[in-house]
Design a protein around this motif. Structure first.
Motif, PDB file in Angstrom:
ATOM      1  N   PHE A 108     -10.015  23.529  41.551  1.00  0.00           N
ATOM      2  CA  PHE A 108     -10.919  23.508  40.400  1.00  0.00           C
ATOM      3  C   PHE A 108     -11.665  24.833  40.304  1.00  0.00           C
ATOM      4  CE2 PHE A 108     -11.352  18.615  40.769  1.00  0.00           C
ATOM      5  CZ  PHE A 108     -10.198  18.461  40.027  1.00  0.00           C
ATOM      6  N   ASN A 109     -12.005  25.389  41.454  1.00  0.00           N
ATOM      7  CA  ASN A 109     -12.685  26.677  41.495  1.00  0.00           C
ATOM      8  C   ASN A 109     -11.811  27.757  40.874  1.00  0.00           C
ATOM      9  OD1 ASN A 109     -13.395  29.368  42.824  1.00  0.00           O
ATOM     10  ND2 ASN A 109     -15.116  28.096  43.483  1.00  0.00           N
ATOM     11  N   LEU A 110     -10.522  27.736  41.184  1.00  0.00           N
ATOM     12  CA  LEU A 110      -9.598  28.725  40.621  1.00  0.00           C
ATOM     13  C   LEU A 110      -9.457  28.561  39.114  1.00  0.00           C
ATOM     14  CD1 LEU A 110      -7.517  30.989  40.998  1.00  0.00           C
ATOM     15  CD2 LEU A 110      -5.792  29.208  41.397  1.00  0.00           C
ATOM     16  N   VAL A 111      -9.380  27.303  38.660  1.00  0.00           N
ATOM     17  CA  VAL A 111      -9.262  27.039  37.223  1.00  0.00           C
ATOM     18  C   VAL A 111     -10.497  27.555  36.486  1.00  0.00           C
ATOM     19  CG1 VAL A 111      -9.160  25.231  35.472  1.00  0.00           C
ATOM     20  CG2 VAL A 111      -7.712  25.075  37.505  1.00  0.00           C
ATOM     21  N   PHE A 112     -11.675  27.248  37.017  1.00  0.00           N
ATOM     22  CA  PHE A 112     -12.909  27.726  36.400  1.00  0.00           C
ATOM     23  C   PHE A 112     -12.951  29.250  36.393  1.00  0.00           C
ATOM     24  CE2 PHE A 112     -15.976  24.584  35.103  1.00  0.00           C
ATOM     25  CZ  PHE A 112     -15.491  23.402  35.649  1.00  0.00           C
ATOM     26  N   LEU A 113     -12.470  29.858  37.465  1.00  0.00           N
ATOM     27  CA  LEU A 113     -12.471  31.316  37.589  1.00  0.00           C
ATOM     28  C   LEU A 113     -11.616  31.962  36.502  1.00  0.00           C
ATOM     29  CD1 LEU A 113     -13.510  33.551  39.591  1.00  0.00           C
ATOM     30  CD2 LEU A 113     -11.251  33.418  40.647  1.00  0.00           C
ATOM     31  N   ILE A 114     -10.398  31.466  36.342  1.00  0.00           N
ATOM     32  CA  ILE A 114      -9.476  32.047  35.352  1.00  0.00           C
ATOM     33  C   ILE A 114      -9.980  31.822  33.938  1.00  0.00           C
ATOM     34  CG2 ILE A 114      -7.147  31.892  34.400  1.00  0.00           C
ATOM     35  CD1 ILE A 114      -6.165  31.253  37.240  1.00  0.00           C
ATOM     36  N   ILE A 115     -10.424  30.588  33.650  1.00  0.00           N
ATOM     37  CA  ILE A 115     -10.932  30.285  32.310  1.00  0.00           C
ATOM     38  C   ILE A 115     -12.140  31.149  31.997  1.00  0.00           C
ATOM     39  CG2 ILE A 115     -12.029  28.518  30.883  1.00  0.00           C
ATOM     40  CD1 ILE A 115     -10.298  26.441  32.270  1.00  0.00           C
ATOM     41  N   TYR A 116     -13.025  31.319  32.987  1.00  0.00           N
ATOM     42  CA  TYR A 116     -14.232  32.136  32.789  1.00  0.00           C
ATOM     43  C   TYR A 116     -13.868  33.556  32.377  1.00  0.00           C
ATOM     44  CZ  TYR A 116     -18.158  35.128  34.021  1.00  0.00           C
ATOM     45  OH  TYR A 116     -19.148  36.086  33.991  1.00  0.00           O
ATOM     46  N   TYR A 117     -12.951  34.176  33.112  1.00  0.00           N
ATOM     47  CA  TYR A 117     -12.602  35.568  32.812  1.00  0.00           C
ATOM     48  C   TYR A 117     -11.879  35.708  31.479  1.00  0.00           C
ATOM     49  CZ  TYR A 117     -14.257  37.517  37.173  1.00  0.00           C
ATOM     50  OH  TYR A 117     -15.068  37.957  38.195  1.00  0.00           O
ATOM     51  N   ILE A 118     -11.071  34.719  31.123  1.00  0.00           N
ATOM     52  CA  ILE A 118     -10.404  34.767  29.816  1.00  0.00           C
ATOM     53  C   ILE A 118     -11.428  34.677  28.691  1.00  0.00           C
ATOM     54  CG2 ILE A 118      -8.868  33.512  28.247  1.00  0.00           C
ATOM     55  CD1 ILE A 118      -7.199  32.715  30.687  1.00  0.00           C
ATOM     56  N   VAL A 119     -12.342  33.715  28.800  1.00  0.00           N
ATOM     57  CA  VAL A 119     -13.326  33.486  27.739  1.00  0.00           C
ATOM     58  C   VAL A 119     -14.278  34.678  27.606  1.00  0.00           C
ATOM     59  CG1 VAL A 119     -15.241  32.030  26.967  1.00  0.00           C
ATOM     60  CG2 VAL A 119     -13.186  30.981  27.913  1.00  0.00           C
ATOM     61  N   ILE A 120     -14.803  35.181  28.731  1.00  0.00           N
ATOM     62  CA  ILE A 120     -15.770  36.277  28.643  1.00  0.00           C
ATOM     63  C   ILE A 120     -15.096  37.567  28.156  1.00  0.00           C
ATOM     64  CG2 ILE A 120     -15.573  37.143  31.020  1.00  0.00           C
ATOM     65  CD1 ILE A 120     -18.648  37.440  30.973  1.00  0.00           C
ATOM     66  N   THR A 121     -13.830  37.777  28.547  1.00  0.00           N
ATOM     67  CA  THR A 121     -13.111  38.964  28.072  1.00  0.00           C
ATOM     68  C   THR A 121     -12.918  38.921  26.567  1.00  0.00           C
ATOM     69  OG1 THR A 121     -11.942  39.193  30.186  1.00  0.00           O
ATOM     70  CG2 THR A 121     -10.990  40.308  28.271  1.00  0.00           C
ATOM     71  N   VAL A 122     -12.448  37.781  26.067  1.00  0.00           N
ATOM     72  CA  VAL A 122     -12.248  37.642  24.620  1.00  0.00           C
ATOM     73  C   VAL A 122     -13.584  37.729  23.888  1.00  0.00           C
ATOM     74  CG1 VAL A 122     -11.383  36.141  22.784  1.00  0.00           C
ATOM     75  CG2 VAL A 122     -10.157  36.280  24.960  1.00  0.00           C
ATOM     76  N   GLY A 123     -14.646  37.179  24.493  1.00  0.00           N
ATOM     77  CA  GLY A 123     -15.967  37.264  23.888  1.00  0.00           C
ATOM     78  C   GLY A 123     -16.428  38.696  23.710  1.00  0.00           C
ATOM     79  N   PHE A 124     -16.236  39.521  24.732  1.00  0.00           N
ATOM     80  CA  PHE A 124     -16.641  40.929  24.632  1.00  0.00           C
ATOM     81  C   PHE A 124     -15.711  41.722  23.704  1.00  0.00           C
ATOM     82  CE2 PHE A 124     -19.293  40.261  28.465  1.00  0.00           C
ATOM     83  CZ  PHE A 124     -20.455  40.851  27.987  1.00  0.00           C
TER      84      PHE A 124
END
Length: 239
Positions: A108-124
């Motif tokens: 779950f930690n890995l899933v949250f990690l990948i989703i976090y970086y995808i979302v924040i990258t697209v956000g910026f």
């Protein structure tokens, strides 16, 4: 103080605060990750709450202008990324405390990690497009930068390596992989900090640029119209 000046100051202060906290994040990961995880977690959470504060300022900016683009997507994605990391921090703390740091919970930690970086990258990325739109409409003198999204993409690799090294096979990776991970981390940190300095300077341009000038001109026009209206009413009463 006009609303636009207040919005511009909101963006400037929160952007500089993000810059400072990002530098603290890098320092805490290098100095305290192995000794005091609580310090790293606190600084990460502070970054997320400041990112939400900045996004609220972006929402205020978007509502005050009809000409700029992508501000809704940028603000929604940045807030979402902050919430994802905060939830991830809470789950990591709970799972470690209650002994849940076993399969499949560690994934779950890995899933949250990948989703976090995808979302924040697209956000910026969308924030960059928003700044480009401000430049296009002569509110700021230059476009946004790609440093933060690029840095976030690079940072994903050492983050996954660290997750693997800490939770799957502790201290099992070769030294060259760890050195490569550190190199990627330092490169990403440099790009992200450089990007936040650029973001802070661009928001300062909003504070002194065409966005405020347009508002001041509008206030002057309203004042002149009000004065004319008062004069006309006075003349009518005199007659």
């Amino acid at each position: 103080m006009s609303d636009r000046i207040d919005i511009a100051k909101h963006l400037v202060y929160s952007a500089w605060l993000l810059t400072i906290i990002q530098m603290l994040r890098v320092a805490s990961n290098l100095l305290f990750a192995e000794y005091s995880l609580a310090i790293v977690v606190i600084i990460d959470a502070a970054f997320d709450f400041t990112l939400i504060l900045f996004s609220i300022g972006l929402i205020r900016l978007g509502k005050s202008l009809r000409k700029i683009e992508k501000w809704k997507l940028a603000s929604i994605l940045l807030i979402t990324s902050a919430v994802i990391e905060i939830v991830g921090i809470i789950l990591s703390y709970v799972s470690t405390k209650d002994g849940w740091n076993t399969k499949p919970f560690i994934y779950f930690n890995l899933v949250f990690l990948i989703i976090y970086y995808i979302v924040i990258t697209v956000g910026f990325i969308f924030l960059k497009f928003t700044l480009d739109s401000l430049h296009k409409n002569d509110y700021i003198p230059r476009k946004g930068q790609w440093y933060i999204p690029l840095g976030m993409v690079i940072l994903l690799a050492p983050s996954i390596i660290n997750w693997y090294n800490v939770l799957i096979y502790p201290s099992a990776l070769d030294l060259w992989i760890l050195n490569l991970s550190l190199s990627f981390f330092l490169l990403a940190a440099f790009l992200i900090i450089l990007g936040f300095f650029g973001l802070a300077s661009i928001t300062n341009m909003i504070q002194v640029g065409g966005y405020i000038v347009e508002d001041q001109n509008g206030e002057q026009e309203n004042a002149i119209e009000t004065e004319k209206t008062v004069e006309q009413e006075s003349k009518m009463e005199g007659e």
